[in-house]
Write a protein that holds these residues in place. Structure first.
Motif, PDB file in Angstrom:
ATOM      1  N   TRP A 228       0.856  -1.076  -0.009  1.00  0.00           N
ATOM      2  CA  TRP A 228      -0.234   0.127  -0.161  1.00  0.00           C
ATOM      3  C   TRP A 228       0.974   1.113  -0.469  1.00  0.00           C
ATOM      4  CZ3 TRP A 228      -5.804   0.833  -0.002  1.00  0.00           C
ATOM      5  CH2 TRP A 228      -6.284  -1.022  -0.021  1.00  0.00           C
TER       6      TRP A 228
ATOM      7  N   ALA B  44      -6.532  -5.671  -3.403  1.00  0.00           N
ATOM      8  CA  ALA B  44      -6.914  -4.555  -2.872  1.00  0.00           C
ATOM      9  C   ALA B  44      -7.593  -5.148  -1.771  1.00  0.00           C
ATOM     10  CB  ALA B  44      -7.249  -3.163  -2.024  1.00  0.00           C
TER      11      ALA B  44
ATOM     12  N   ARG C  87      -9.935  -4.982  -4.665  1.00  0.00           N
ATOM     13  CA  ARG C  87     -10.046  -3.995  -5.826  1.00  0.00           C
ATOM     14  C   ARG C  87      -8.784  -4.135  -6.875  1.00  0.00           C
ATOM     15  NH1 ARG C  87     -13.320  -0.009  -1.446  1.00  0.00           N
ATOM     16  NH2 ARG C  87     -15.500  -1.433  -1.204  1.00  0.00           N
TER      17      ARG C  87
ATOM     18  N   MET D  15      -5.913  -1.044  -7.220  1.00  0.00           N
ATOM     19  CA  MET D  15      -5.133   0.605  -6.551  1.00  0.00           C
ATOM     20  C   MET D  15      -4.336   1.082  -7.040  1.00  0.00           C
ATOM     21  SD  MET D  15      -7.446   0.721  -4.295  1.00  0.00           S
ATOM     22  CE  MET D  15      -7.428   1.759  -3.122  1.00  0.00           C
TER      23      MET D  15
ATOM     24  N   TYR E  48      -3.666   4.808   3.518  1.00  0.00           N
ATOM     25  CA  TYR E  48      -3.134   5.024   2.582  1.00  0.00           C
ATOM     26  C   TYR E  48      -4.231   5.499   1.134  1.00  0.00           C
ATOM     27  CZ  TYR E  48       0.823   3.736   4.728  1.00  0.00           C
ATOM     28  OH  TYR E  48       1.740   2.774   4.984  1.00  0.00           O
ATOM     29  N   GLY E  49      -5.525   4.923   1.530  1.00  0.00           N
ATOM     30  CA  GLY E  49      -6.150   5.114   0.164  1.00  0.00           C
ATOM     31  C   GLY E  49      -6.582   6.521  -0.573  1.00  0.00           C
ATOM     32  N   ASP E  50      -6.114   7.352   0.322  1.00  0.00           N
ATOM     33  CA  ASP E  50      -6.992   8.505  -0.251  1.00  0.00           C
ATOM     34  C   ASP E  50      -5.488   8.739  -0.987  1.00  0.00           C
ATOM     35  OD1 ASP E  50      -8.986   9.061   0.860  1.00  0.00           O
ATOM     36  OD2 ASP E  50      -8.914  10.445   2.928  1.00  0.00           O
TER      37      ASP E  50
ATOM     38  N   GLU F 234      -8.936   4.714  -6.586  1.00  0.00           N
ATOM     39  CA  GLU F 234      -9.402   3.372  -6.985  1.00  0.00           C
ATOM     40  C   GLU F 234      -9.318   2.840  -7.986  1.00  0.00           C
ATOM     41  OE1 GLU F 234     -13.344   1.095  -4.060  1.00  0.00           O
ATOM     42  OE2 GLU F 234     -11.788   2.634  -3.208  1.00  0.00           O
TER      43      GLU F 234
ATOM     44  N   LEU G  66     -11.233  -5.854   0.016  1.00  0.00           N
ATOM     45  CA  LEU G  66     -12.513  -5.100   0.705  1.00  0.00           C
ATOM     46  C   LEU G  66     -13.425  -4.981   1.194  1.00  0.00           C
ATOM     47  CD1 LEU G  66     -10.041  -1.587  -0.604  1.00  0.00           C
ATOM     48  CD2 LEU G  66     -10.028  -2.553   1.766  1.00  0.00           C
TER      49      LEU G  66
ATOM     50  N   TYR H 274      -6.604   0.855   4.136  1.00  0.00           N
ATOM     51  CA  TYR H 274      -6.830   1.398   2.873  1.00  0.00           C
ATOM     52  C   TYR H 274      -7.519   2.764   3.785  1.00  0.00           C
ATOM     53  CZ  TYR H 274     -11.190   2.947   0.310  1.00  0.00           C
ATOM     54  OH  TYR H 274     -12.298   3.254  -0.907  1.00  0.00           O
ATOM     55  N   GLU H 275      -7.835   2.276   5.766  1.00  0.00           N
ATOM     56  CA  GLU H 275      -7.909   3.425   6.170  1.00  0.00           C
ATOM     57  C   GLU H 275      -6.715   4.770   6.189  1.00  0.00           C
ATOM     58  OE1 GLU H 275      -9.448   5.464  10.425  1.00  0.00           O
ATOM     59  OE2 GLU H 275      -9.501   3.100   9.516  1.00  0.00           O
TER      60      GLU H 275
END
Length: 275
Positions: free
Chosen positions: A61, A75, A210, A212, A88-90, A94, A77, A85-86
């Protein structure tokens, strides 16, 4: 001090600006070995030079979030990799699910007839759960399960390969064993297994895998971005490759090539719009 993983990622990411180079990172799970080999070969078919870098979940990630790698198709999820995800997701893009119907949990052989729920687990049945690598989401969920269900059982970290080897040995001798498990995975096609009921709903029951990618990939490498965005297949597709690797001893790259040859129509759909 830099870790070896960080140095490898930095070295592989140094040519990030080259239009024909793509680096995909992945965790050493049979499912992700299958998917990463397949999508890498499809990208190569489109003219890209692909580097596959095996890492643990955290670096997978973080390397995409920092732009040191281009992306991953691994990913799990919304629950299994929720913490990553919390965090690095931003910082990445995606592209949606590449596989739906993913499940995680604890599994046992069906010959353990009196164990059907996590609540049934006691030291009388088993004294430890055989897990995979410690940073995996299913391992963190299992630690929560042990706490939430107040289980007097230990969790032993290992790897996907070691876990499935232990399962095979126990199964052959009809001995009790509890493993961290996920589906799709070839072990469910090879052994008669059952997921244990999870009344508290800790594990993933209807998840997805998913894709990314790093920010800026669409502008830098629009063809690769389009292929990765188009990538979507079914659990049976993934299981077919994993079974060929695990049961027939076929190399991952050869199993991926075999699947691509047999599923040309699906692969051509992934390549649409990537010119």
């Amino acid at each position: 001090m830099f870790s070896l993983t960080a140095l490898v990622l930095a070295a592989c990411g140094s040519d990030q600006g080259s239009g024909d180079d793509i680096e995909l990172v992945y965790v050493a799970w049979d499912s992700e070995i299958a998917s990463t080999n397949v999508i890498s070969q499809v990208l190569e078919e489109a003219g890209y030079e692909v580097t596959m870098t095996q890492v643990e979940q955290g670096p997978m990630w973080s390397s995409v979030a920092t732009g040191d790698a281009d992306g991953f198709v691994a990913a799990w999820l919304p629950n299994d990799m929720a913490s990553s995800y919390e965090e690095y997701g931003d910082e990445m893009v995606e592209l949606g699910a590449n596989l739906e119907g993913a499940i995680t949990g604890l599994a046992v052989p069906t010959y353990m007839e009196d164990v059907n729920s996590i609540e049934d687990l006691t030291p009388e049945h088993i004294d430890s759960i055989t897990g995979i690598d410690g940073g995996a989401g299913v391992m963190m969920a299992t630690e929560q399960v042990i706490s939430d269900y107040e289980l007097d059982i230990e969790l032993t970290a290992s790897s996907d390969a070691i876990m499935t080897a232990a399962l095979g040995d126990s199964y052959e001798n009809q001995e009790p064993i509890v493993v961290t498990a996920w589906q799709p995975h070839w072990m469910f096609n090879t052994y008669d297994l059952k997921f244990l009921d999870d009344p508290k709903g800790v594990y993933e029951s209807e998840g997805e895998i998913r894709t990314m990618v790093r920010e800026g990939l669409e502008e830098d490498k629009p063809g690769a971005y389009q292929i990765l965005s188009n990538f979507y297949w079914e659990p049976d597709d993934m299981n077919e490759i994993m079974l060929e690797i695990s049961q027939d001893g076929v190399a991952p790259e050869e199993a991926a090539a075999n699947w691509i040859e047999s599923n040309r129509d699906k692969v051509d759909e992934w390549l649409e719009g990537a010119e």
